[in-house]
Design a protein around this motif. Structure first.
Motif, PDB file in Angstrom:
ATOM      1  N   VAL A 286       0.671  -1.219  -0.083  1.00 32.06           N
ATOM      2  CA  VAL A 286       0.173  -0.058   0.004  1.00 32.06           C
ATOM      3  C   VAL A 286       0.873   1.228   0.007  1.00 32.06           C
ATOM      4  CG1 VAL A 286      -1.948  -1.094   1.360  1.00 32.06           C
ATOM      5  CG2 VAL A 286      -0.186  -0.138   2.625  1.00 32.06           C
ATOM      6  N   ARG A 287       0.295   2.268  -0.634  1.00 34.14           N
ATOM      7  CA  ARG A 287       1.157   3.585  -0.856  1.00 34.14           C
ATOM      8  C   ARG A 287       0.812   4.410   0.378  1.00 34.14           C
ATOM      9  NH1 ARG A 287       4.472   4.971  -4.116  1.00 34.14           N
ATOM     10  NH2 ARG A 287       3.963   3.620  -5.707  1.00 34.14           N
ATOM     11  N   HIS A 288       1.720   5.096   1.076  1.00 33.15           N
ATOM     12  CA  HIS A 288       1.381   5.994   2.269  1.00 33.15           C
ATOM     13  C   HIS A 288       0.323   7.343   1.633  1.00 33.15           C
ATOM     14  CE1 HIS A 288       1.947   8.855   5.335  1.00 33.15           C
ATOM     15  NE2 HIS A 288       2.109   7.531   6.312  1.00 33.15           N
ATOM     16  N   PRO A 289      -0.542   7.442   2.534  1.00 32.74           N
ATOM     17  CA  PRO A 289      -1.209   8.879   2.064  1.00 32.74           C
ATOM     18  C   PRO A 289      -0.243   9.944   1.642  1.00 32.74           C
ATOM     19  CG  PRO A 289      -2.133   8.027   4.190  1.00 32.74           C
ATOM     20  CD  PRO A 289      -0.907   7.404   3.815  1.00 32.74           C
ATOM     21  N   ASP A 290       0.843  10.034   1.840  1.00 31.70           N
ATOM     22  CA  ASP A 290       2.003  11.222   1.403  1.00 31.70           C
ATOM     23  C   ASP A 290       2.342  10.890   0.206  1.00 31.70           C
ATOM     24  OD1 ASP A 290       3.756   9.184   1.160  1.00 31.70           O
ATOM     25  OD2 ASP A 290       5.103   9.855   2.973  1.00 31.70           O
ATOM     26  N   GLY A 291       2.039   9.585  -0.533  1.00 32.58           N
ATOM     27  CA  GLY A 291       2.184   9.325  -2.107  1.00 32.58           C
ATOM     28  C   GLY A 291       3.321   8.776  -2.369  1.00 32.58           C
ATOM     29  N   GLU A 292       4.433   8.922  -1.531  1.00 33.13           N
ATOM     30  CA  GLU A 292       5.617   8.617  -1.949  1.00 33.13           C
ATOM     31  C   GLU A 292       6.196   7.279  -1.453  1.00 33.13           C
ATOM     32  OE1 GLU A 292       8.011  10.188  -3.622  1.00 33.13           O
ATOM     33  OE2 GLU A 292       6.303  11.645  -4.054  1.00 33.13           O
ATOM     34  N   SER A 293       5.675   6.838  -0.158  1.00 35.10           N
ATOM     35  CA  SER A 293       6.365   5.441   0.368  1.00 35.10           C
ATOM     36  C   SER A 293       5.380   4.504   0.351  1.00 35.10           C
ATOM     37  CB  SER A 293       7.064   5.819   2.049  1.00 35.10           C
ATOM     38  OG  SER A 293       5.837   6.280   2.745  1.00 35.10           O
ATOM     39  N   LEU A 294       6.278   3.371   0.293  1.00 36.28           N
ATOM     40  CA  LEU A 294       4.969   2.029   0.291  1.00 36.28           C
ATOM     41  C   LEU A 294       5.422   1.172   1.397  1.00 36.28           C
ATOM     42  CD1 LEU A 294       6.395   0.783  -3.362  1.00 36.28           C
ATOM     43  CD2 LEU A 294       3.918   1.572  -2.746  1.00 36.28           C
ATOM     44  N   HIS A 295       4.198   0.584   1.802  1.00 40.79           N
ATOM     45  CA  HIS A 295       4.463  -0.189   3.124  1.00 40.79           C
ATOM     46  C   HIS A 295       3.825  -1.709   2.822  1.00 40.79           C
ATOM     47  CE1 HIS A 295       5.392   3.208   5.601  1.00 40.79           C
ATOM     48  NE2 HIS A 295       4.639   3.887   4.722  1.00 40.79           N
TER      49      HIS A 295
ATOM     50  N   LEU B  72      11.352  -3.607   0.238  1.00 43.87           N
ATOM     51  CA  LEU B  72      11.052  -2.340   0.356  1.00 43.87           C
ATOM     52  C   LEU B  72      12.247  -1.557   1.091  1.00 43.87           C
ATOM     53  CD1 LEU B  72       7.414  -2.095   1.315  1.00 43.87           C
ATOM     54  CD2 LEU B  72       8.397  -1.717  -0.861  1.00 43.87           C
ATOM     55  N   ARG B  73      12.899  -2.144   2.216  1.00 49.93           N
ATOM     56  CA  ARG B  73      14.109  -1.508   2.686  1.00 49.93           C
ATOM     57  C   ARG B  73      14.950  -1.259   1.620  1.00 49.93           C
ATOM     58  NH1 ARG B  73      12.756  -4.755   7.198  1.00 49.93           N
ATOM     59  NH2 ARG B  73      14.614  -6.001   6.600  1.00 49.93           N
ATOM     60  N   GLU B  74      15.403  -2.261   0.935  1.00 50.60           N
ATOM     61  CA  GLU B  74      16.421  -2.224  -0.110  1.00 50.60           C
ATOM     62  C   GLU B  74      15.921  -1.192  -1.052  1.00 50.60           C
ATOM     63  OE1 GLU B  74      19.491  -3.922  -0.402  1.00 50.60           O
ATOM     64  OE2 GLU B  74      19.095  -4.549   1.398  1.00 50.60           O
ATOM     65  N   TYR B  75      15.025  -1.259  -1.640  1.00 49.00           N
ATOM     66  CA  TYR B  75      14.328  -0.330  -2.635  1.00 49.00           C
ATOM     67  C   TYR B  75      14.673   1.294  -2.002  1.00 49.00           C
ATOM     68  CZ  TYR B  75      10.886   2.687  -5.131  1.00 49.00           C
ATOM     69  OH  TYR B  75      10.491   3.746  -5.747  1.00 49.00           O
ATOM     70  N   GLU B  76      14.313   1.613  -0.870  1.00 45.20           N
ATOM     71  CA  GLU B  76      14.153   3.049  -0.369  1.00 45.20           C
ATOM     72  C   GLU B  76      15.710   3.112  -0.092  1.00 45.20           C
ATOM     73  OE1 GLU B  76      11.933   2.471   3.403  1.00 45.20           O
ATOM     74  OE2 GLU B  76       9.941   2.623   2.265  1.00 45.20           O
TER      75      GLU B  76
ATOM     76  N   LEU C  76      11.940   5.347 -13.608  1.00 45.58           N
ATOM     77  CA  LEU C  76      11.475   5.457 -12.402  1.00 45.58           C
ATOM     78  C   LEU C  76       9.944   5.661 -12.552  1.00 45.58           C
ATOM     79  CD1 LEU C  76      13.782   8.005 -10.906  1.00 45.58           C
ATOM     80  CD2 LEU C  76      13.733   5.553 -10.394  1.00 45.58           C
ATOM     81  N   ARG C  77       9.222   6.037 -13.557  1.00 50.89           N
ATOM     82  CA  ARG C  77       7.786   6.254 -13.488  1.00 50.89           C
ATOM     83  C   ARG C  77       7.421   4.750 -13.873  1.00 50.89           C
ATOM     84  NH1 ARG C  77       5.988   8.455 -18.191  1.00 50.89           N
ATOM     85  NH2 ARG C  77       7.502  10.011 -17.917  1.00 50.89           N
ATOM     86  N   ASP C  78       8.141   4.070 -14.745  1.00 52.97           N
ATOM     87  CA  ASP C  78       7.733   2.661 -15.123  1.00 52.97           C
ATOM     88  C   ASP C  78       8.031   1.664 -13.810  1.00 52.97           C
ATOM     89  OD1 ASP C  78       7.317   3.234 -17.431  1.00 52.97           O
ATOM     90  OD2 ASP C  78       9.185   2.491 -18.468  1.00 52.97           O
ATOM     91  N   LEU C  79       8.847   1.962 -12.798  1.00 53.92           N
ATOM     92  CA  LEU C  79       9.360   1.278 -11.794  1.00 53.92           C
ATOM     93  C   LEU C  79       8.149   1.558 -10.740  1.00 53.92           C
ATOM     94  CD1 LEU C  79      10.915  -0.397  -9.908  1.00 53.92           C
ATOM     95  CD2 LEU C  79      12.240   1.539  -9.062  1.00 53.92           C
ATOM     96  N   TYR C  80       7.627   2.521 -10.694  1.00 58.15           N
ATOM     97  CA  TYR C  80       6.468   3.250  -9.729  1.00 58.15           C
ATOM     98  C   TYR C  80       5.371   2.557 -10.139  1.00 58.15           C
ATOM     99  CZ  TYR C  80       9.445   7.159  -7.837  1.00 58.15           C
ATOM    100  OH  TYR C  80      10.612   7.779  -7.150  1.00 58.15           O
ATOM    101  N   THR C  81       5.046   2.442 -11.309  1.00 59.51           N
ATOM    102  CA  THR C  81       3.878   1.788 -12.103  1.00 59.51           C
ATOM    103  C   THR C  81       3.866   0.282 -11.741  1.00 59.51           C
ATOM    104  OG1 THR C  81       3.622   3.427 -13.832  1.00 59.51           O
ATOM    105  CG2 THR C  81       2.725   1.373 -14.165  1.00 59.51           C
ATOM    106  N   PHE C  82       4.995  -0.318 -11.919  1.00 59.46           N
ATOM    107  CA  PHE C  82       5.147  -1.786 -11.468  1.00 59.46           C
ATOM    108  C   PHE C  82       4.835  -1.886  -9.871  1.00 59.46           C
ATOM    109  CE2 PHE C  82       7.603  -5.289 -10.159  1.00 59.46           C
ATOM    110  CZ  PHE C  82       7.263  -6.126 -11.097  1.00 59.46           C
ATOM    111  N   LEU C  83       5.395  -1.233  -9.152  1.00 60.96           N
ATOM    112  CA  LEU C  83       5.245  -1.186  -7.656  1.00 60.96           C
ATOM    113  C   LEU C  83       3.845  -0.625  -7.047  1.00 60.96           C
ATOM    114  CD1 LEU C  83       8.639  -0.324  -6.358  1.00 60.96           C
ATOM    115  CD2 LEU C  83       7.784  -2.633  -6.554  1.00 60.96           C
ATOM    116  N   ARG C  84       2.960  -0.172  -8.158  1.00 62.98           N
ATOM    117  CA  ARG C  84       1.830   0.547  -7.628  1.00 62.98           C
ATOM    118  C   ARG C  84       0.670  -0.767  -7.070  1.00 62.98           C
ATOM    119  NH1 ARG C  84      -0.301   2.292 -12.442  1.00 62.98           N
ATOM    120  NH2 ARG C  84      -1.342   0.521 -12.473  1.00 62.98           N
ATOM    121  N   PRO C  85       0.463  -0.288  -5.811  1.00 62.86           N
ATOM    122  CA  PRO C  85      -0.488  -1.180  -5.046  1.00 62.86           C
ATOM    123  C   PRO C  85      -1.797  -1.401  -5.739  1.00 62.86           C
ATOM    124  CG  PRO C  85       0.366   0.375  -3.541  1.00 62.86           C
ATOM    125  CD  PRO C  85       0.799   0.699  -4.921  1.00 62.86           C
TER     126      PRO C  85
END
Length: 121
Positions: free
Chosen positions: A32-41, A90-94, A112-121
């Motif tokens: 899930v993406r944090h409401p701040d829109g940046e971090s994943l959990h 996720l720790r490694e990614y961050e 990076l946009r492709d990566l964000y799309t791939f990781l999109r919850p």
């Protein structure tokens, strides 16, 4: 004795409800993406772990447990491994993203946009 039986019935109903919550949470997205829109959990409901722990104790007491709880017991090792692997990923990614300078990030904006799309919850 009647009070104990009533307590047992109430507890069993509550535990049945907890099992349903745990079962439903198993169909939730793992990331899930944090409401701040940046971090994943990692989205892993602690209720699942509680049901597994309680089911182990009930099994030791030789009390029948529902099939859903039995399934969670069987899948416990794989659930824990999946949870730990996702947290590590996720720790490694961050860590990697923190090390990339902002100027360099600008060069890789499309990747990076492709990566964000791939990781999109």
């Amino acid at each position: 004795a009647q009070a104990f039986v009533q307590y047992e019935v109430v507890w069993e109903r509550a535990w049945g409800a907890a099992i349903e919550v745990a079962r439903e949470s198993m169909s939730a997205p793992l990331l899930v993406r944090h409401p701040d829109g940046e971090s994943l959990h990692v989205n892993f409901d602690k209720a699942v772990l509680q049901v597994i722990r309680e089911a182990k104790f009930l099994r030791q007491l030789q009390i029948d447990i529902p099939p859903v709880a039995e399934d969670l017991l069987i899948r416990e090792a794989s659930l824990n491994k999946c949870h730990d692997t996702l947290k590590h990923m996720l720790r490694e990614y961050e860590e990697v993203m923190r090390k990339v300078p902002n100027d360099l990030k600008q060069l890789f904006v499309h990747h990076l946009r492709d990566l964000y799309t791939f990781l999109r919850p």
